[in-house]
Every structure is written in structure tokens, then in C-alpha cells.
Design a protein around this motif. Structure first.
Motif, mmCIF file in Angstrom:
data_model
loop_
_atom_site.group_PDB
_atom_site.id
_atom_site.type_symbol
_atom_site.label_atom_id
_atom_site.label_comp_id
_atom_site.label_asym_id
_atom_site.label_seq_id
_atom_site.Cartn_x
_atom_site.Cartn_y
_atom_site.Cartn_z
ATOM 1 N N VAL A 14 0.934 -1.094 -0.162
ATOM 2 C CA VAL A 14 0.112 -0.203 0.259
ATOM 3 C C VAL A 14 0.900 1.096 0.043
ATOM 4 O O VAL A 14 0.810 2.190 -0.448
ATOM 5 C CB VAL A 14 -0.740 -0.061 1.530
ATOM 6 C CG1 VAL A 14 -1.102 1.293 1.456
ATOM 7 C CG2 VAL A 14 -2.281 -1.044 1.272
ATOM 8 N N TYR A 15 1.521 1.313 0.372
ATOM 9 C CA TYR A 15 3.076 2.108 0.677
ATOM 10 C C TYR A 15 3.311 2.599 -0.871
ATOM 11 O O TYR A 15 3.641 3.918 -0.878
ATOM 12 C CB TYR A 15 4.091 2.058 2.605
ATOM 13 C CG TYR A 15 5.379 3.129 1.685
ATOM 14 C CD1 TYR A 15 5.011 4.121 2.248
ATOM 15 C CD2 TYR A 15 6.631 2.690 1.169
ATOM 16 C CE1 TYR A 15 6.156 5.183 2.715
ATOM 17 C CE2 TYR A 15 7.403 3.409 1.168
ATOM 18 C CZ TYR A 15 7.089 4.524 2.042
ATOM 19 O OH TYR A 15 8.482 5.152 1.928
ATOM 20 N N GLN A 16 4.311 1.662 -1.240
ATOM 21 C CA GLN A 16 4.352 1.918 -2.710
ATOM 22 C C GLN A 16 3.428 1.662 -3.759
ATOM 23 O O GLN A 16 3.940 2.922 -4.059
ATOM 24 C CB GLN A 16 5.121 -0.132 -2.910
ATOM 25 C CG GLN A 16 5.708 -0.593 -1.974
ATOM 26 C CD GLN A 16 7.570 0.744 -2.356
ATOM 27 O OE1 GLN A 16 7.520 1.194 -3.042
ATOM 28 N NE2 GLN A 16 8.384 0.224 -1.545
ATOM 29 N N GLU A 17 2.113 2.148 -3.437
ATOM 30 C CA GLU A 17 1.045 1.695 -4.381
ATOM 31 C C GLU A 17 0.403 2.661 -4.615
ATOM 32 O O GLU A 17 0.278 3.656 -5.058
ATOM 33 C CB GLU A 17 0.033 1.234 -4.407
ATOM 34 C CG GLU A 17 -0.560 0.905 -5.482
ATOM 35 C CD GLU A 17 0.401 0.252 -6.806
ATOM 36 O OE1 GLU A 17 -0.808 0.310 -8.110
ATOM 37 O OE2 GLU A 17 1.018 -0.015 -7.096
ATOM 38 N N VAL A 18 0.616 3.452 -3.340
ATOM 39 C CA VAL A 18 -0.781 4.798 -2.957
ATOM 40 C C VAL A 18 0.285 6.186 -2.536
ATOM 41 O O VAL A 18 -0.557 6.562 -2.520
ATOM 42 C CB VAL A 18 -1.936 4.487 -1.662
ATOM 43 C CG1 VAL A 18 -2.491 5.396 -1.796
ATOM 44 C CG2 VAL A 18 -2.447 3.268 -2.111
ATOM 45 N N GLY A 19 1.355 5.768 -1.988
ATOM 46 C CA GLY A 19 1.965 6.935 -1.482
ATOM 47 C C GLY A 19 1.669 7.957 -0.387
ATOM 48 O O GLY A 19 1.458 8.827 0.098
ATOM 49 N N LEU A 20 1.032 6.935 0.538
ATOM 50 C CA LEU A 20 1.193 7.180 2.153
ATOM 51 C C LEU A 20 1.699 7.322 2.621
ATOM 52 O O LEU A 20 3.013 6.184 2.542
ATOM 53 C CB LEU A 20 -0.291 6.598 2.019
ATOM 54 C CG LEU A 20 -1.763 6.750 1.912
ATOM 55 C CD1 LEU A 20 -3.017 5.798 2.658
ATOM 56 C CD2 LEU A 20 -2.187 8.034 1.400
ATOM 57 N N SER A 21 2.104 7.486 4.269
ATOM 58 C CA SER A 21 3.150 7.036 5.341
ATOM 59 C C SER A 21 3.453 5.748 4.780
ATOM 60 O O SER A 21 1.727 5.054 5.038
ATOM 61 C CB SER A 21 3.151 8.205 6.440
ATOM 62 O OG SER A 21 1.688 7.755 7.241
ATOM 63 N N ARG A 22 4.601 4.556 5.892
ATOM 64 C CA ARG A 22 3.911 3.842 6.413
ATOM 65 C C ARG A 22 2.850 3.692 7.564
ATOM 66 O O ARG A 22 2.711 2.641 7.565
ATOM 67 C CB ARG A 22 5.600 3.382 6.814
ATOM 68 C CG ARG A 22 5.714 3.081 5.652
ATOM 69 C CD ARG A 22 7.637 1.875 5.801
ATOM 70 N NE ARG A 22 7.863 1.330 4.514
ATOM 71 C CZ ARG A 22 9.054 1.756 4.506
ATOM 72 N NH1 ARG A 22 9.531 3.294 4.228
ATOM 73 N NH2 ARG A 22 9.440 1.413 3.076
ATOM 74 N N ASN A 23 2.626 4.553 8.710
ATOM 75 C CA ASN A 23 2.610 4.318 9.216
ATOM 76 C C ASN A 23 1.575 4.782 8.840
ATOM 77 O O ASN A 23 0.208 3.711 9.586
ATOM 78 C CB ASN A 23 2.720 5.728 10.508
ATOM 79 C CG ASN A 23 3.288 4.958 11.852
ATOM 80 O OD1 ASN A 23 2.797 4.155 12.156
ATOM 81 N ND2 ASN A 23 4.111 5.921 12.500
ATOM 82 N N GLU A 24 0.487 5.404 7.938
ATOM 83 C CA GLU A 24 -1.120 5.749 7.881
ATOM 84 C C GLU A 24 -1.003 4.352 6.902
ATOM 85 O O GLU A 24 -2.443 4.026 6.837
ATOM 86 C CB GLU A 24 -1.030 6.725 6.850
ATOM 87 C CG GLU A 24 -2.402 7.544 6.677
ATOM 88 C CD GLU A 24 -2.606 8.597 6.982
ATOM 89 O OE1 GLU A 24 -4.146 8.936 6.154
ATOM 90 O OE2 GLU A 24 -2.040 9.475 5.516
ATOM 91 N N SER A 25 -0.505 4.213 5.767
ATOM 92 C CA SER A 25 -0.336 2.203 5.409
ATOM 93 C C SER A 25 -1.082 1.143 5.844
ATOM 94 O O SER A 25 -2.070 0.700 5.917
ATOM 95 C CB SER A 25 0.661 2.295 4.174
ATOM 96 O OG SER A 25 0.687 3.636 3.488
ATOM 97 N N ALA A 26 -0.033 1.491 7.230
ATOM 98 C CA ALA A 26 -0.428 0.244 8.211
ATOM 99 C C ALA A 26 -1.847 0.492 9.114
ATOM 100 O O ALA A 26 -2.567 -0.862 8.812
ATOM 101 C CB ALA A 26 0.013 0.520 9.110
ATOM 102 N N GLU A 27 -2.236 1.664 8.975
ATOM 103 C CA GLU A 27 -3.845 2.049 9.612
ATOM 104 C C GLU A 27 -4.500 1.584 8.625
ATOM 105 O O GLU A 27 -5.717 1.167 8.914
ATOM 106 C CB GLU A 27 -3.818 3.225 10.024
ATOM 107 C CG GLU A 27 -3.111 4.014 11.386
ATOM 108 C CD GLU A 27 -2.910 5.336 12.043
ATOM 109 O OE1 GLU A 27 -3.872 6.218 10.912
ATOM 110 O OE2 GLU A 27 -1.947 5.184 12.220
#
Lengths: 121, 93
Positions: A14-27
Motif C-alpha cells: 500500500v505504501y509503494q502503490e498509494v504514496g501514504l506514509s508507512r504508518n498511515e498505510s498500516a492503519e
């Protein structure tokens, strides 16, 4: 050997694909699982097109046996989750099997073909 | 709940995201699980459940209408086992 994928790899994707922070991707990975779980706990069916559907089935009481002691014990009524994979999911999983199986077939379907040793004069 | 219901719900709870981002998040997760299963890998999501694949060997089946024997090729089927926490939540009365 089969690897195990966990939340960490989904978060990374999700981090690689969408460009949110890792933290937000995890959430967000967590939120997706939470929303699906909550719907199922409410007794709703969850249909994810081209992936599969989850449904909740109620099972009645039945008699079971303790396999160790042989004692009869009642199995109480309960709700179980059933996952039905979509045709798309089944197909993508089997398409790669066919490719892998194709390689194996080359060596197994021609048992009569001369081996390198026997073909040398 | 369908995939679009799920996307709408997530978009409502995350007003700072564009809906198309939420769509990509959901698609990425499902694609990642599909890709893992296609490689024969297992996907373990603690508390939710685990996806894995099971191999079914080739067998001789029957056309139930005609009774004719047909050979069924070997295949792989996806399998989901519910996680402990979700199983318990389904039965928490």
C-alpha cells in the motif's frame, strides 16, 4: 518453499502503490480488515468482487466425541465463517500452476525420448 | 457489504483521502493476497484469518447428468481459515 505474507507486506505494498506514509498505510490495512470483520460480526455477507465472498453460517447443536476419551459431548450451536473464492481468484491461482506444471510435463510426458546418454553414438 | 460499500465506508472515515486512493488501497490489498496465493505462499492476518492454497490431485470424475467419466486435471484451490479472535467475536453473544 512457501513464504508467509503478513500485514507488514500488505502495508509495504500500500505504501509503494498509494504514496501514504508507512504508518498511515498500516492503519488503512488495519481499517480494511476491521470493516470486513465488523460486517461479518453483524452477520452480513461480505462480497469482494473478483476476490471472493465471506458469509456467516449458523450451525445447530450436534453431538461430538472427545477423540481421546471417546466421551460424547454436545457441540453447542455456533456461527462459522465461510470463504468462497471467486472464479477470478481460482483462475489466477491455477494459471500459474499450469505454467509450473507445463515445465514438469516436458520431462514426464516424453519418457520414450532418448536421454542425452543413449543418443550419443 | 460489497467492495464498493467497503470503499465508501472507508472513504467516510478517512475524509482526507480521495476516494480513488481508497479504491487503490483496497485493490492493492486484494491483489497482494491473490499474488501471494498464486506463488503458493500463505497469507496470515492475525486476528482475522489465514489464506492458503490446497492442492487437489487429478482424479476421474463423473458428469452427474450423463454418468460419463471425465478426467479432472490437478488443481489448486484457495482456502481460508478464520482467525481465533474473529471466530470468538462471531460467537460472543
Amino acid at each position: 518453499m512457501a513464504d508467509t505474507i503478513t500485514r507488514a507486506q500488505l502495508t509495504e505494498a500500500v505504501y509503494q502503490e498509494v504514496g501514504l506514509s508507512r504508518n498511515e498505510s498500516a492503519e488503512l490495512v488495519e481499517s480494511v480488515l476491521a470493516e470486513v470483520s465488523e460486517a461479518l460480526v453483524r452477520g452480513e455477507m461480505v462480497k469482494l468482487s473478483s476476490f471472493g465472498s465471506f458469509s456467516v453460517r449458523s450451525k445447530g447443536q450436534r453431538m461430538g466425541r472427545n477423540p481421546k476419551t471417546g466421551d460424547e459431548v454436545p457441540i453447542l450451536p455456533r456461527r462459522v465463517l465461510v470463504f468462497r473464492p471467486s472464479h477470478v481468484l481460482k483462475k489466477s491461482i491455477n494459471d500459474t500452476l499450469v505454467e509450473a506444471g507445463g515445465d514438469a510435463e516436458d520431462t514426464t510426458t516424453h519418457p520414450d525420448s532418448p536421454s542425452p546418454d543413449s543418443s550419443t553414438p | 457489504m460489497t467492495k464498493s460499500d467497503l470503499i465508501l465506508r472507508l472513504a467516510e472515515r478517512n475524509p482526507h483521502l480521495f476516494q480513488r486512493d481508497v479504491e487503490r488501497i483496497v485493490a492493492t490489498i486484494l491483489d497482494e493476497i491473490t499474488a501471494a496465493l498464486s506463488r503458493g505462499d500463505r497469507v496470515e492476518l492475525r486476528g482475522f484469518g489465514a489464506f492458503s492454497v490446497k492442492h487437489r490431485g487429478a482424479r476421474v470424475g463423473r458428469n452427474p447428468r450423463t454418468g460419463e467419466s471425465v478426467s479432472v486435471a490437478e488443481k489448486v484451490v484457495p482456502y481460508f481459515k478464520t482467525g481465533k479472535e474473529l471466530r470468538e467475536r462471531l460467537n460472543a453473544d
